[in-house]
Scaffold this motif. Sequence first.
Motif, mmCIF file in Angstrom:
data_model
loop_
_atom_site.group_PDB
_atom_site.id
_atom_site.type_symbol
_atom_site.label_atom_id
_atom_site.label_comp_id
_atom_site.label_asym_id
_atom_site.label_seq_id
_atom_site.Cartn_x
_atom_site.Cartn_y
_atom_site.Cartn_z
ATOM 1 N N ALA A 99 -30.330 -58.627 24.150
ATOM 2 C CA ALA A 99 -30.063 -58.572 22.677
ATOM 3 C C ALA A 99 -29.546 -57.110 22.370
ATOM 4 N N TRP A 100 -29.994 -56.206 23.144
ATOM 5 C CA TRP A 100 -29.679 -54.665 22.887
ATOM 6 C C TRP A 100 -28.113 -54.382 23.020
ATOM 7 N N VAL A 101 -27.468 -55.376 23.917
ATOM 8 C CA VAL A 101 -26.136 -55.082 24.159
ATOM 9 C C VAL A 101 -25.080 -55.429 22.819
ATOM 10 N N GLY A 102 -25.598 -56.200 22.072
ATOM 11 C CA GLY A 102 -24.949 -56.689 21.011
ATOM 12 C C GLY A 102 -24.511 -55.542 20.116
ATOM 13 N N PRO A 103 -25.488 -54.799 19.359
ATOM 14 C CA PRO A 103 -25.157 -53.732 18.860
ATOM 15 C C PRO A 103 -24.305 -52.684 19.191
ATOM 16 N N VAL A 104 -24.523 -52.368 20.552
ATOM 17 C CA VAL A 104 -23.529 -51.584 21.394
ATOM 18 C C VAL A 104 -22.204 -52.017 21.392
ATOM 19 N N ALA A 105 -21.904 -53.480 21.345
ATOM 20 C CA ALA A 105 -20.609 -54.138 21.603
ATOM 21 C C ALA A 105 -19.862 -53.663 20.309
ATOM 22 N N ALA A 106 -21.013 -54.193 19.169
ATOM 23 C CA ALA A 106 -20.070 -53.812 17.714
ATOM 24 C C ALA A 106 -19.706 -52.655 17.236
ATOM 25 N N ALA A 107 -20.354 -51.514 18.060
ATOM 26 C CA ALA A 107 -20.089 -50.141 17.759
ATOM 27 C C ALA A 107 -18.834 -49.749 18.538
ATOM 28 N N LEU A 108 -18.616 -50.407 19.851
ATOM 29 C CA LEU A 108 -17.503 -50.079 20.530
ATOM 30 C C LEU A 108 -16.425 -51.065 19.961
ATOM 31 N N ILE A 109 -16.342 -51.995 19.261
ATOM 32 C CA ILE A 109 -15.207 -52.798 18.748
ATOM 33 C C ILE A 109 -14.649 -51.770 17.742
ATOM 34 N N TYR A 110 -15.326 -51.012 16.613
ATOM 35 C CA TYR A 110 -14.832 -50.174 15.973
ATOM 36 C C TYR A 110 -14.313 -48.867 16.390
ATOM 37 N N LEU A 111 -14.962 -48.263 17.654
ATOM 38 C CA LEU A 111 -14.300 -47.258 18.116
ATOM 39 C C LEU A 111 -13.084 -47.619 18.860
ATOM 40 N N ALA A 112 -12.918 -48.846 19.219
ATOM 41 C CA ALA A 112 -11.633 -49.350 19.999
ATOM 42 C C ALA A 112 -10.520 -49.507 19.017
ATOM 43 N N GLY A 113 -10.920 -50.096 17.748
ATOM 44 C CA GLY A 113 -10.016 -50.021 16.668
ATOM 45 C C GLY A 113 -9.429 -48.676 16.012
ATOM 46 N N ALA A 114 -10.574 -47.800 16.139
ATOM 47 C CA ALA A 114 -10.091 -46.422 15.821
ATOM 48 C C ALA A 114 -9.319 -45.714 16.676
ATOM 49 N N ALA A 115 -9.320 -45.783 17.938
ATOM 50 C CA ALA A 115 -8.851 -45.219 19.053
ATOM 51 C C ALA A 115 -7.312 -45.767 19.244
ATOM 52 N N THR A 116 -7.174 -47.029 18.724
ATOM 53 C CA THR A 116 -5.983 -47.673 18.733
ATOM 54 C C THR A 116 -5.023 -47.315 17.510
ATOM 55 N N VAL A 117 -5.640 -46.973 16.629
ATOM 56 C CA VAL A 117 -5.046 -46.335 15.270
ATOM 57 C C VAL A 117 -4.320 -45.335 15.871
ATOM 58 N N PHE A 118 -5.226 -44.235 16.221
ATOM 59 C CA PHE A 118 -5.060 -42.844 16.329
ATOM 60 C C PHE A 118 -3.875 -42.727 17.673
#
Length: 195
Positions: free
Chosen positions: A152-171
Amino acid sequence: MAGARPTIRTLLPNALTLLRLAATPFIVRAILEGRDRAALAVFLLAGVSDGLDGVLARRLGGVSRLGAYLDPIADKVFVVAAYLALAARTLAPWWLVGLALSRDLLILAGAAFLFALGAKREFRPSVWGKAATTIHVVTIVTLLVWRAAAWAWVGPVAAALIYLAGAATVFSGCHYGWQAWQAGRSRRPSRGVRC
């Protein structure tokens, strides 16, 4: 070297890159069929090959023009295909897939623009592009671990990484665009007029 005949020094790193490309359909199929542990295992092996091919090329002195083009293409196919499969199962958002595809199209357009101007023959990955690819790989691995292990604890980590990946892609996409604009600007003939 660019014009040299293929040797074991260049063939081995390129073979690893081709194996990564060949593994992509198996990863996609495993994800779509819900075989998350199998998908995770193959994805991790392919990810290891991504780091290993570059190390071997440098250590063996087998850096080749083919490898320079093949490796980033394999990375893009590998990551985008995995995202498409994950998005089809609603495990990754479609907006992230769209961002990853848009950035890759921007890079291709920038490379074509520079080639047309004669500014560059190569469009090498920047440190930000490599960082974005690394974040994408970590995000995909985390999503697969979340599904395979059901922690269960991996879910929130994955959700945060999704937004980090999006920001890194744009940058990184903006950085590539800026690089292409700067390189193209330096190749334009001066007309004696400044705006």
